[in-house]
Structures are given as structure tokens and as C-alpha cells.
Design a protein around this motif. Structure first.
Motif, PDB file in Angstrom:
ATOM      1  N   THR A  25       4.228   9.054   3.737  1.00  0.00           N
ATOM      2  CA  THR A  25       3.443   9.443   2.569  1.00  0.00           C
ATOM      3  C   THR A  25       2.225  10.233   3.023  1.00  0.00           C
ATOM      4  OG1 THR A  25       4.120   7.463   1.346  1.00  0.00           O
ATOM      5  CG2 THR A  25       2.149   8.589   0.548  1.00  0.00           C
ATOM      6  N   ALA A  76       9.753  16.024  -1.163  1.00  0.00           N
ATOM      7  CA  ALA A  76       8.913  14.896  -1.581  1.00  0.00           C
ATOM      8  C   ALA A  76       9.277  14.507  -3.008  1.00  0.00           C
ATOM      9  CB  ALA A  76       7.438  15.275  -1.502  1.00  0.00           C
ATOM     10  N   TYR A 112       5.921   4.489   7.045  1.00  0.00           N
ATOM     11  CA  TYR A 112       6.147   3.105   6.639  1.00  0.00           C
ATOM     12  C   TYR A 112       6.589   2.227   7.803  1.00  0.00           C
ATOM     13  CZ  TYR A 112       6.975   5.706   2.255  1.00  0.00           C
ATOM     14  OH  TYR A 112       6.905   6.570   1.205  1.00  0.00           O
ATOM     15  N   ASP A 137      -0.690  10.346  -4.159  1.00  0.00           N
ATOM     16  CA  ASP A 137       0.249   9.993  -3.098  1.00  0.00           C
ATOM     17  C   ASP A 137       1.454  10.926  -3.184  1.00  0.00           C
ATOM     18  OD1 ASP A 137      -1.527   7.933  -2.809  1.00  0.00           O
ATOM     19  OD2 ASP A 137      -0.129   6.342  -3.364  1.00  0.00           O
ATOM     20  N   TYR A 181      -1.399  11.005   1.774  1.00  0.00           N
ATOM     21  CA  TYR A 181      -2.392  10.503   0.827  1.00  0.00           C
ATOM     22  C   TYR A 181      -3.509  11.529   0.692  1.00  0.00           C
ATOM     23  CZ  TYR A 181      -0.054   6.040   1.558  1.00  0.00           C
ATOM     24  OH  TYR A 181       0.884   5.047   1.629  1.00  0.00           O
ATOM     25  N   GLU A 213       4.951  11.184  -1.716  1.00  0.00           N
ATOM     26  CA  GLU A 213       5.870  10.319  -0.977  1.00  0.00           C
ATOM     27  C   GLU A 213       7.122  11.081  -0.526  1.00  0.00           C
ATOM     28  OE1 GLU A 213       6.501   7.059  -3.673  1.00  0.00           O
ATOM     29  OE2 GLU A 213       4.623   6.116  -3.065  1.00  0.00           O
ATOM     30  N   TYR A 214       7.504  10.830   0.725  1.00  0.00           N
ATOM     31  CA  TYR A 214       8.712  11.389   1.332  1.00  0.00           C
ATOM     32  C   TYR A 214       9.617  10.215   1.716  1.00  0.00           C
ATOM     33  CZ  TYR A 214       6.027  15.724   1.982  1.00  0.00           C
ATOM     34  OH  TYR A 214       5.281  16.854   1.800  1.00  0.00           O
TER      35      TYR A 214
END
Length: 191
Positions: free
Chosen positions: A81, A54, A161, A72, A83, A74-75
């Protein structure tokens, strides 16, 4: 005429082969690196470990007045992500926090094929909660909440995403599910 008939017979014998055999179903093979975890101790009322895959945590929202923190994780390589939202347990609000966390998961029942919940308890660290795995084309494949039932409450959700297509995101969802479980297992409250 006899030659034409003989030619048709020969061609039909030569043209015919063995019966076709169906191929087995294939699964998309994606290899992810073995997870390496590192402790995270930033301006939050708790610490935890996150996968080095990440990105460094840069998105932190603090609301000191209401004791709400949002983080957050994020990857980018997995296009997902996690959260995290922390809320301080105040007088008589634990029931509402639990109901909100469970309702967040239940909102996915329209698209989910199944929702499985696992109880998590670590009395030594005073961390108690639930982990939910959501199967199917739901927006979030994994969610959790943990609390000490007195001061701290943390909710986490995984989102990708991309448009939810369970078959396509399954390998990444499984990989990140294990990361989320590791986050839950390494949470320690700051007193």
C-alpha cells in the motif's frame, strides 16, 4: 585380495566424475504488467495519476478542521500500500512539516542498508520535494514528500503486508517505486 584391490580401483575410477561446477546465483523473476495510469480527481486539494493495477481508492480520511487528508492506494496483488497524507501549509509550519517528513525516513536507518534521496522539482506545476529509496530490510522501501511551499504539503510512504525481507520484496518494491515517482510527477494542486 588382488581381486578386491582391482575392484576398488575400478570402482573409484568409475565413481569419480568431473569436478562440480557451482551454479550462478538466481534471481526471482516476477513479471508485472506494463503500468497503465489513470487520473485521480477525488475530494482532495490535489490530483494525480495512479496505476490501474492498484485497487480503486476507497480509503479516504478527511479532517476538514485541520485540513488533513489521508489516502490509501492499495496493490493487493503486490501485497503493498502507498499511504498519502496531505496537510495544509499554515503560517510558519512548513519547517515542521519538512522536518517531520525527513524524520519519518530517518527512522528506518536502524534496519536500512542505505537511504538515497533524489530532489524533485517541477516549477511549472509548483511541485518541489524529495524522493527517498530505502535499501535493506526496512519497513518502507520508498518515501517522498512534495510541496508548493505556500499552501500544500503531501507525504507518501510504501509499506508491504509482509515482514520486511528485501530480497523477497525487491521486484515489487522496484515496480512500486516507479509508480510512486509517477504519482509525484503528476501531482497538480487545486487552488
Amino acid at each position: 585380495m588382488k581381486r578386491l584391490l582391482l575392484l576398488c580401483i575400478i570402482l573409484s575410477c568409475v565413481a569419480c566424475g568431473s569436478d562440480p561446477i557451482p551454479k550462478p546465483k538466481a534471481m526471482l523473476r516476477l513479471d508485472y504488467p506494463e503500468p497503465k495510469y489513470k487520473g485521480v480527481d477525488i475530494r482532495l486539494p490535489f490530483t494525480f495519476e495512479k496505476n490501474e493495477l492498484a485497487d480503486p481508492i476507497t480509503k479516504i480520511k478527511l479532517d476538514g478542521v485541520n485540513n488533513i487528508y489521508a489516502v490509501d492506494i492499495e496493490y493487493p496483488k503486490l501485497k503493498g500500500t502507498v499511504y498519502l497524507t496531505y496537510k495544509k501549509v499554515k503560517e510558519n509550519n512548513l519547517t515542521n512539516l519538512l522536518r517531520d517528513a525527513q524524520n519519518l525516513t530517518q527512522k528506518h536507518t536502524m534496519k536500512a542498508d542505505e537511504i538515497e534521496g533524489d530532489i524533485y522539482e517541477n516549477p511549472k506545476k509548483k511541485v518541489f520535494g524529495m524522493f527517498y529509496e530505502v535499501g535493506g530490510n526496512a519497513a518502507s522501501q520508498s518515501q517522498f514528500y512534495v510541496t508548493d511551499s505556500i499552501n500544500h504539503f503531501l507525504v507518501g510512504s510504501l509499506y508491504f503486508y509482509a515482514k520486511p525481507n528485501y530480497d523477497s520484496i525487491y521486484p515489487a518494491a522496484v515496480y512500486l517505486k516507479n509508480d510512486i515517482k509517477h504519482i509525484m510527477e503528476t501531482i497538480e494542486w487545486k487552488e
